[in-house]
Motif scaffolding. Structure first.
Motif, PDB file in Angstrom:
ATOM      1  N   LYS A 159       4.313   0.985   8.283  1.00  0.00           N
ATOM      2  CA  LYS A 159       4.278   1.984   9.342  1.00  0.00           C
ATOM      3  C   LYS A 159       2.848   2.249   9.793  1.00  0.00           C
ATOM      4  O   LYS A 159       2.596   2.486  10.962  1.00  0.00           O
ATOM      5  N   SER A 160       1.898   2.231   8.860  1.00  0.00           N
ATOM      6  CA  SER A 160       0.479   2.383   9.169  1.00  0.00           C
ATOM      7  C   SER A 160      -0.318   1.671   8.084  1.00  0.00           C
ATOM      8  O   SER A 160       0.246   1.213   7.093  1.00  0.00           O
ATOM      9  N   ASN A 161      -1.635   1.617   8.265  1.00  0.00           N
ATOM     10  CA  ASN A 161      -2.433   0.898   7.275  1.00  0.00           C
ATOM     11  C   ASN A 161      -2.611   1.698   5.985  1.00  0.00           C
ATOM     12  O   ASN A 161      -3.015   1.157   4.977  1.00  0.00           O
ATOM     13  N   THR A 162      -2.282   2.990   5.997  1.00  0.00           N
ATOM     14  CA  THR A 162      -2.368   3.785   4.773  1.00  0.00           C
ATOM     15  C   THR A 162      -1.016   3.929   4.081  1.00  0.00           C
ATOM     16  O   THR A 162      -0.956   4.424   2.967  1.00  0.00           O
ATOM     17  N   ASP A 163       0.062   3.513   4.716  1.00  0.00           N
ATOM     18  CA  ASP A 163       1.396   3.603   4.120  1.00  0.00           C
ATOM     19  C   ASP A 163       1.650   2.359   3.278  1.00  0.00           C
ATOM     20  O   ASP A 163       2.254   1.393   3.721  1.00  0.00           O
ATOM     21  N   THR A 164       1.177   2.404   2.036  1.00  0.00           N
ATOM     22  CA  THR A 164       1.281   1.231   1.171  1.00  0.00           C
ATOM     23  C   THR A 164       2.592   1.173   0.419  1.00  0.00           C
ATOM     24  O   THR A 164       2.836   0.218  -0.303  1.00  0.00           O
ATOM     25  N   GLY A 165       3.448   2.163   0.563  1.00  0.00           N
ATOM     26  CA  GLY A 165       4.687   2.193  -0.184  1.00  0.00           C
ATOM     27  C   GLY A 165       5.890   1.713   0.583  1.00  0.00           C
ATOM     28  O   GLY A 165       6.988   1.635   0.033  1.00  0.00           O
ATOM     29  N   SER A 166       5.715   1.353   1.856  1.00  0.00           N
ATOM     30  CA  SER A 166       6.866   0.908   2.634  1.00  0.00           C
ATOM     31  C   SER A 166       7.376  -0.428   2.113  1.00  0.00           C
ATOM     32  O   SER A 166       6.609  -1.273   1.645  1.00  0.00           O
ATOM     33  N   THR A 167       8.668  -0.603   2.185  1.00  0.00           N
ATOM     34  CA  THR A 167       9.288  -1.813   1.650  1.00  0.00           C
ATOM     35  C   THR A 167       8.789  -3.051   2.369  1.00  0.00           C
ATOM     36  O   THR A 167       8.472  -4.068   1.739  1.00  0.00           O
ATOM     37  N   GLU A 168       8.705  -2.984   3.687  1.00  0.00           N
ATOM     38  CA  GLU A 168       8.248  -4.142   4.464  1.00  0.00           C
ATOM     39  C   GLU A 168       6.813  -4.513   4.111  1.00  0.00           C
ATOM     40  O   GLU A 168       6.469  -5.691   4.002  1.00  0.00           O
ATOM     41  N   GLY A 169       5.953  -3.515   3.948  1.00  0.00           N
ATOM     42  CA  GLY A 169       4.563  -3.779   3.592  1.00  0.00           C
ATOM     43  C   GLY A 169       4.438  -4.413   2.222  1.00  0.00           C
ATOM     44  O   GLY A 169       3.643  -5.338   2.017  1.00  0.00           O
ATOM     45  N   GLN A 170       5.228  -3.926   1.268  1.00  0.00           N
ATOM     46  CA  GLN A 170       5.193  -4.494  -0.076  1.00  0.00           C
ATOM     47  C   GLN A 170       5.670  -5.942  -0.073  1.00  0.00           C
ATOM     48  O   GLN A 170       5.074  -6.808  -0.720  1.00  0.00           O
ATOM     49  N   ILE A 171       6.731  -6.225   0.667  1.00  0.00           N
ATOM     50  CA  ILE A 171       7.259  -7.593   0.738  1.00  0.00           C
ATOM     51  C   ILE A 171       6.229  -8.515   1.388  1.00  0.00           C
ATOM     52  O   ILE A 171       6.024  -9.647   0.933  1.00  0.00           O
ATOM     53  N   ALA A 172       5.563  -8.040   2.431  1.00  0.00           N
ATOM     54  CA  ALA A 172       4.549  -8.853   3.094  1.00  0.00           C
ATOM     55  C   ALA A 172       3.369  -9.121   2.164  1.00  0.00           C
ATOM     56  O   ALA A 172       2.834 -10.239   2.128  1.00  0.00           O
TER      57      ALA A 172
END
Length: 89
Positions: free
Chosen positions: A17-30
């Protein structure tokens, strides 16, 4: 180091969602996908590095469980993420 602070922020900005939202599922998968591709390249040149091979298998399992969670929660987000990252089903 292959994974700098700027690279992490770039990954989370693009897929989360943003560069500080490190807990999002999509960010973790990426992030896991980026680490998997790096470890795969390392193992192509160092075939007998069994500790890295073990870490790679564990990382693929973590990514798979997150993908299963995302598939269960929101199938459309799952499909778009797989298409963007080029992950086979």
């Amino acid at each position: 180091m292959y994974l700098s602070k700027e690279k992490k922020q770039e990954i989370f900005e693009k897929y989360g969602k943003s560069n500080t939202d490190t807990g999002s599922t999509e960010g973790q998968i990426a992030l896991f996908s980026y680490r998997i591709s790096h470890l795969t390249g390392h193992l192509k040149s160092n075939r007998k590095d069994y500790s890295t091979q073990h870490a790679l298998i564990k990382l693929v399992g973590k990514r798979r469980s997150l993908l299963d969670y995302l598939k269960k929660k929101d199938i459309e987000r799952y499909r778009t993420l797989i298409a963007e990252l080029g992950i086979r089903k």
